[in-house]
Motif scaffolding. Structure first.
Motif, PDB file in Angstrom:
ATOM      1  N   ARG A  16      47.443  55.779  48.461  1.00 12.06           N
ATOM      2  CA  ARG A  16      48.367  55.940  47.326  1.00 12.06           C
ATOM      3  C   ARG A  16      49.049  54.608  47.006  1.00 12.06           C
ATOM      4  NH1 ARG A  16      52.544  60.450  48.292  1.00 12.06           N
ATOM      5  NH2 ARG A  16      52.750  60.272  46.014  1.00 12.06           N
ATOM      6  N   ALA A  17      49.427  53.879  48.058  1.00 11.70           N
ATOM      7  CA  ALA A  17      50.021  52.549  47.846  1.00 11.70           C
ATOM      8  C   ALA A  17      48.998  51.596  47.244  1.00 11.70           C
ATOM      9  CB  ALA A  17      50.550  52.005  49.169  1.00 11.70           C
ATOM     10  N   SER A  18      47.765  51.676  47.723  1.00  6.00           N
ATOM     11  CA  SER A  18      46.706  50.815  47.211  1.00  6.00           C
ATOM     12  C   SER A  18      46.437  51.068  45.730  1.00  6.00           C
ATOM     13  CB  SER A  18      45.431  51.040  48.027  1.00  6.00           C
ATOM     14  OG  SER A  18      44.373  50.276  47.513  1.00  6.00           O
ATOM     15  N   LEU A  19      46.404  52.324  45.343  1.00  3.90           N
ATOM     16  CA  LEU A  19      46.169  52.660  43.932  1.00  3.90           C
ATOM     17  C   LEU A  19      47.196  52.008  43.021  1.00  3.90           C
ATOM     18  CD1 LEU A  19      45.148  56.422  43.506  1.00  3.90           C
ATOM     19  CD2 LEU A  19      43.907  54.388  42.759  1.00  3.90           C
ATOM     20  N   ARG A  20      48.453  52.005  43.448  1.00  6.92           N
ATOM     21  CA  ARG A  20      49.498  51.374  42.627  1.00  6.92           C
ATOM     22  C   ARG A  20      49.261  49.879  42.498  1.00  6.92           C
ATOM     23  NH1 ARG A  20      52.455  55.425  45.404  1.00  6.92           N
ATOM     24  NH2 ARG A  20      53.034  54.051  47.122  1.00  6.92           N
ATOM     25  N   ILE A  21      48.818  49.240  43.581  1.00 11.62           N
ATOM     26  CA  ILE A  21      48.528  47.807  43.527  1.00 11.62           C
ATOM     27  C   ILE A  21      47.347  47.533  42.599  1.00 11.62           C
ATOM     28  CG2 ILE A  21      47.777  45.817  44.885  1.00 11.62           C
ATOM     29  CD1 ILE A  21      49.231  47.114  47.304  1.00 11.62           C
ATOM     30  N   VAL A  22      46.312  48.335  42.701  1.00  8.03           N
ATOM     31  CA  VAL A  22      45.129  48.172  41.845  1.00  8.03           C
ATOM     32  C   VAL A  22      45.513  48.244  40.376  1.00  8.03           C
ATOM     33  CG1 VAL A  22      42.968  49.295  41.143  1.00  8.03           C
ATOM     34  CG2 VAL A  22      43.471  48.968  43.563  1.00  8.03           C
ATOM     35  N   LEU A  23      46.400  49.164  40.034  1.00 14.83           N
ATOM     36  CA  LEU A  23      46.829  49.321  38.644  1.00 14.83           C
ATOM     37  C   LEU A  23      47.721  48.177  38.188  1.00 14.83           C
ATOM     38  CD1 LEU A  23      47.572  53.163  38.626  1.00 14.83           C
ATOM     39  CD2 LEU A  23      45.860  51.998  37.213  1.00 14.83           C
ATOM     40  N   ASP A  24      48.594  47.697  39.078  1.00 14.61           N
ATOM     41  CA  ASP A  24      49.640  46.753  38.668  1.00 14.61           C
ATOM     42  C   ASP A  24      49.218  45.286  38.746  1.00 14.61           C
ATOM     43  OD1 ASP A  24      51.268  48.919  38.265  1.00 14.61           O
ATOM     44  OD2 ASP A  24      52.366  48.707  40.162  1.00 14.61           O
ATOM     45  N   GLU A  25      48.301  44.944  39.640  1.00 11.75           N
ATOM     46  CA  GLU A  25      48.043  43.533  39.923  1.00 11.75           C
ATOM     47  C   GLU A  25      46.696  43.108  39.345  1.00 11.75           C
ATOM     48  OE1 GLU A  25      48.806  42.671  44.051  1.00 11.75           O
ATOM     49  OE2 GLU A  25      50.877  43.394  43.910  1.00 11.75           O
ATOM     50  N   GLU A  26      46.681  42.922  38.038  1.00 11.30           N
ATOM     51  CA  GLU A  26      45.458  42.514  37.340  1.00 11.30           C
ATOM     52  C   GLU A  26      44.983  41.142  37.796  1.00 11.30           C
ATOM     53  OE1 GLU A  26      42.208  42.964  34.999  1.00 11.30           O
ATOM     54  OE2 GLU A  26      43.763  44.487  35.353  1.00 11.30           O
ATOM     55  N   TRP A  27      45.887  40.344  38.315  1.00 13.27           N
ATOM     56  CA  TRP A  27      45.516  38.999  38.729  1.00 13.27           C
ATOM     57  C   TRP A  27      44.430  39.009  39.804  1.00 13.27           C
ATOM     58  CZ3 TRP A  27      45.825  37.600  43.798  1.00 13.27           C
ATOM     59  CH2 TRP A  27      46.703  38.307  44.618  1.00 13.27           C
ATOM     60  N   ARG A  28      44.363  40.081  40.575  1.00 10.51           N
ATOM     61  CA  ARG A  28      43.340  40.149  41.617  1.00 10.51           C
ATOM     62  C   ARG A  28      41.940  40.170  41.008  1.00 10.51           C
ATOM     63  NH1 ARG A  28      45.271  41.409  46.766  1.00 10.51           N
ATOM     64  NH2 ARG A  28      47.525  41.778  46.773  1.00 10.51           N
ATOM     65  N   ARG A  29      41.743  40.985  39.949  1.00  9.85           N
ATOM     66  CA  ARG A  29      40.433  41.031  39.291  1.00  9.85           C
ATOM     67  C   ARG A  29      40.152  39.736  38.536  1.00  9.85           C
ATOM     68  NH1 ARG A  29      42.196  46.155  39.556  1.00  9.85           N
ATOM     69  NH2 ARG A  29      43.649  45.873  37.849  1.00  9.85           N
ATOM     70  N   GLU A  30      41.186  39.147  37.933  1.00  9.30           N
ATOM     71  CA  GLU A  30      40.995  37.881  37.224  1.00  9.30           C
ATOM     72  C   GLU A  30      40.589  36.776  38.191  1.00  9.30           C
ATOM     73  OE1 GLU A  30      44.742  37.340  35.338  1.00  9.30           O
ATOM     74  OE2 GLU A  30      44.357  38.820  33.739  1.00  9.30           O
ATOM     75  N   ARG A  31      41.255  36.721  39.333  1.00  2.00           N
ATOM     76  CA  ARG A  31      40.908  35.708  40.337  1.00  2.00           C
ATOM     77  C   ARG A  31      39.488  35.923  40.839  1.00  2.00           C
ATOM     78  NH1 ARG A  31      43.804  32.603  44.103  1.00  2.00           N
ATOM     79  NH2 ARG A  31      42.666  32.173  46.020  1.00  2.00           N
ATOM     80  N   LEU A  32      39.145  37.177  41.095  1.00  2.00           N
ATOM     81  CA  LEU A  32      37.810  37.499  41.579  1.00  2.00           C
ATOM     82  C   LEU A  32      36.738  37.076  40.578  1.00  2.00           C
ATOM     83  CD1 LEU A  32      36.056  38.843  43.740  1.00  2.00           C
ATOM     84  CD2 LEU A  32      36.549  41.053  42.655  1.00  2.00           C
ATOM     85  N   GLN A  33      36.959  37.348  39.302  1.00  2.00           N
ATOM     86  CA  GLN A  33      35.983  36.960  38.285  1.00  2.00           C
ATOM     87  C   GLN A  33      35.825  35.440  38.221  1.00  2.00           C
ATOM     88  OE1 GLN A  33      33.750  38.672  36.454  1.00  2.00           O
ATOM     89  NE2 GLN A  33      34.400  40.376  37.758  1.00  2.00           N
ATOM     90  N   GLY A  34      36.918  34.730  38.403  1.00  3.01           N
ATOM     91  CA  GLY A  34      36.839  33.267  38.420  1.00  3.01           C
ATOM     92  C   GLY A  34      35.989  32.759  39.577  1.00  3.01           C
ATOM     93  N   LEU A  35      36.136  33.380  40.741  1.00  5.86           N
ATOM     94  CA  LEU A  35      35.338  32.978  41.902  1.00  5.86           C
ATOM     95  C   LEU A  35      33.862  33.316  41.715  1.00  5.86           C
ATOM     96  CD1 LEU A  35      37.733  34.080  44.789  1.00  5.86           C
ATOM     97  CD2 LEU A  35      37.339  31.762  43.948  1.00  5.86           C
ATOM     98  N   ILE A  36      33.590  34.453  41.079  1.00  8.03           N
ATOM     99  CA  ILE A  36      32.205  34.846  40.806  1.00  8.03           C
ATOM    100  C   ILE A  36      31.536  33.804  39.911  1.00  8.03           C
ATOM    101  CG2 ILE A  36      30.744  36.558  39.640  1.00  8.03           C
ATOM    102  CD1 ILE A  36      32.857  38.674  40.557  1.00  8.03           C
ATOM    103  N   VAL A  37      32.223  33.413  38.846  1.00  5.80           N
ATOM    104  CA  VAL A  37      31.670  32.406  37.927  1.00  5.80           C
ATOM    105  C   VAL A  37      31.434  31.095  38.660  1.00  5.80           C
ATOM    106  CG1 VAL A  37      32.183  31.009  35.893  1.00  5.80           C
ATOM    107  CG2 VAL A  37      32.640  33.473  35.861  1.00  5.80           C
ATOM    108  N   ARG A  38      32.389  30.670  39.466  1.00 11.70           N
ATOM    109  CA  ARG A  38      32.254  29.413  40.209  1.00 11.70           C
ATOM    110  C   ARG A  38      31.052  29.470  41.155  1.00 11.70           C
ATOM    111  NH1 ARG A  38      35.280  24.923  41.840  1.00 11.70           N
ATOM    112  NH2 ARG A  38      36.906  25.531  40.355  1.00 11.70           N
ATOM    113  N   PHE A  39      30.912  30.574  41.871  1.00 10.87           N
ATOM    114  CA  PHE A  39      29.798  30.692  42.808  1.00 10.87           C
ATOM    115  C   PHE A  39      28.461  30.658  42.081  1.00 10.87           C
ATOM    116  CE2 PHE A  39      26.613  33.282  44.950  1.00 10.87           C
ATOM    117  CZ  PHE A  39      26.500  32.581  46.152  1.00 10.87           C
ATOM    118  N   ARG A  40      28.356  31.408  40.990  1.00 12.83           N
ATOM    119  CA  ARG A  40      27.074  31.470  40.277  1.00 12.83           C
ATOM    120  C   ARG A  40      26.695  30.102  39.699  1.00 12.83           C
ATOM    121  NH1 ARG A  40      24.658  36.247  39.550  1.00 12.83           N
ATOM    122  NH2 ARG A  40      23.500  35.477  37.742  1.00 12.83           N
ATOM    123  N   ARG A  41      27.665  29.371  39.179  1.00 10.01           N
ATOM    124  CA  ARG A  41      27.369  28.035  38.658  1.00 10.01           C
ATOM    125  C   ARG A  41      26.906  27.105  39.772  1.00 10.01           C
ATOM    126  NH1 ARG A  41      32.614  27.377  34.616  1.00 10.01           N
ATOM    127  NH2 ARG A  41      31.767  28.607  32.879  1.00 10.01           N
TER     128      ARG A  41
END
Length: 390
Positions: free
Chosen positions: A281-306
């Motif tokens: 339940r605590a994790s779900l709230r973090i997933v909803l509130d902290e968009e920066w985690r997905r943004e950071r992850l996408q940045g790392l994915i792009v960096r790795f693929r390049r």
């Protein structure tokens, strides 16, 4: 077990060793994270499904402690006896809201959830159609259901349409949302269209999509702009991006009530600890509130693929944290994995039967908790490995 039986087992194990298919466990120590103690040695890890870096988040630990203080450690019984706590019930309601569905039902593992759904909904007179690269739990669930079981070419909606046109009676189509070994996303809009046209149910196992894909991490179904009427059966797990343990099935009221009555892995299994439900339940709230985690992850994915493209590595067509490096033979994948291990980097070699023959790979997985420097370190060692083992 007699001596000849033991010798037969030993011979089979030796054959697996010769073919590069023998699996071995490594012992880790400490919390999950980018750095992990493995067999007593500190390593840089790129093989966890902790995509958002929540498995060791102190807020989840605090929630577990509160749950233990209120509910104790074990749930004591199955959900239908006395093991269904207020924490379980609240989590089910919150998961239903998170996924935009009428109801949700908790299972102890994703494997059990898939077995439970398919065996509860299907029988000998029915048909189940599955993507050829589905997770083993969906395949085993389809077999266990005793329905007619057929597989269509990976992510091929035309191939599925051909099977659907055969006009079997009741039919369920099952697919991964994000494929766990390739990292690609199923063509859910096309699959939903075919299922609607042929009056078939569509089930999506979104174990690797929930928390990562779509607006606020609500999953691949929401990312495809589909809803409960398009995909009536959703399975999601809690031990990957959400950082805890267990699984759930979400869908219409009648589906959930049917599973409560008929899904044997639900009926006959002790409920997960209520403290884990509190942490989720605590994790779900973090997933909803902290968009920066997905943004950071996408940045790392792009960096790795390049970086991988610059080195000349053969990657799969994946925009998710799952970034497989195709190497072909099981022996070659083991060579690469062993060399990375010697350099202090943990990346698992994935070999048949988990993947098709000739498609062995390193399954690199990225997390929001990785740093840019750590990804660059991985790329540097991969470049050295490619030069040495080319």
């Amino acid at each position: 077990m007699d001596e000849s039986s033991m010798q037969s087992l030993q011979a089979a194990l030796e054959q697996r060793r010769r073919e590069g298919l023998y699996r071995q466990r490594r012992v880790t120590d400490g919390a999950q994270g980018p750095e992990l103690v493995v067999d007593g040695r500190r390593m840089l890890s790129f093989c966890s499904n902790d995509y958002l870096g929540l498995a060791a988040d102190p807020r989840l630990g605090e929630a577990v402690n509160r749950g233990v203080a209120r509910y104790g450690v074990g749930s004591g019984a199955a959900h239908l006896i006395s093991g269904h706590s207020a924490a379980h019930h609240a989590l089910e309601e919150e998961l239903a809201e998170f996924t935009g569905r009428e109801r949700a039902l908790l299972f102890s593992t994703g494997y059990m959830a898939n077995l439970g759904v398919l065996s509860a909904l299907l029988g000998r007179s029915d048909t189940v159609l599955e993507d050829r690269l589905n997770h083993a739990s969906l395949i085993d669930g389809g077999i266990l259901s005793r329905a007619r079981f057929k597989r269509y070419a990976h992510a091929d909606t035309d191939a599925l349409a051909g099977l659907l046109r055969e006009g079997e009676a009741r039919c369920l189509v099952a697919t991964d949302g994000v494929f766990s070994m390739d990292g690609d996303i199923a063509p859910l809009a096309g699959l939903a269209e075919q299922c609607s046209a042929h009056n078939a149910w569509l089930m999506v196992d979104d174990a690797h999509g929930i928390g990562v894909v779509g607006p606020q991490g609500r999953g691949s179904i929401v990312a495809a702009e589909l809803g409960e009427s398009d995909v009536p059966i959703l399975m999601g797990t809690l031990g990957k991006a959400l950082g805890t343990a267990g699984a759930f099935v979400a869908g219409p009221e009648v589906l959930i009530e049917t599973l409560i009555q008929q899904a044997r892995p639900y009926i006959y299994t002790t409920a997960m600890p209520a403290a884990i439900a509190e942490a989720t339940r605590a994790s779900l709230r973090i997933v909803l509130d902290e968009e920066w985690r997905r943004e950071r992850l996408q940045g790392l994915i792009v960096r790795f693929r390049r970086g991988a493209a610059r080195i000349g590595l053969e990657l799969m067509d994946s925009e998710t944290p799952i970034q497989p490096i195709l190497l072909g033979s099981a022996q070659r994948a083991l060579q690469w994995s062993d060399r990375l291990y010697r350099e202090g980097i943990l990346v698992t070699a994935i070999r048949p039967p988990t993947v098709p023959d000739g498609a062995a790979r390193l399954r690199v997985t990225l997390s929001a908790s990785h740093t840019v420097s750590q990804v660059e370190t991985l790329l540097s060692v991969l470049e050295e490995t490619a030069a040495e083992l080319a």
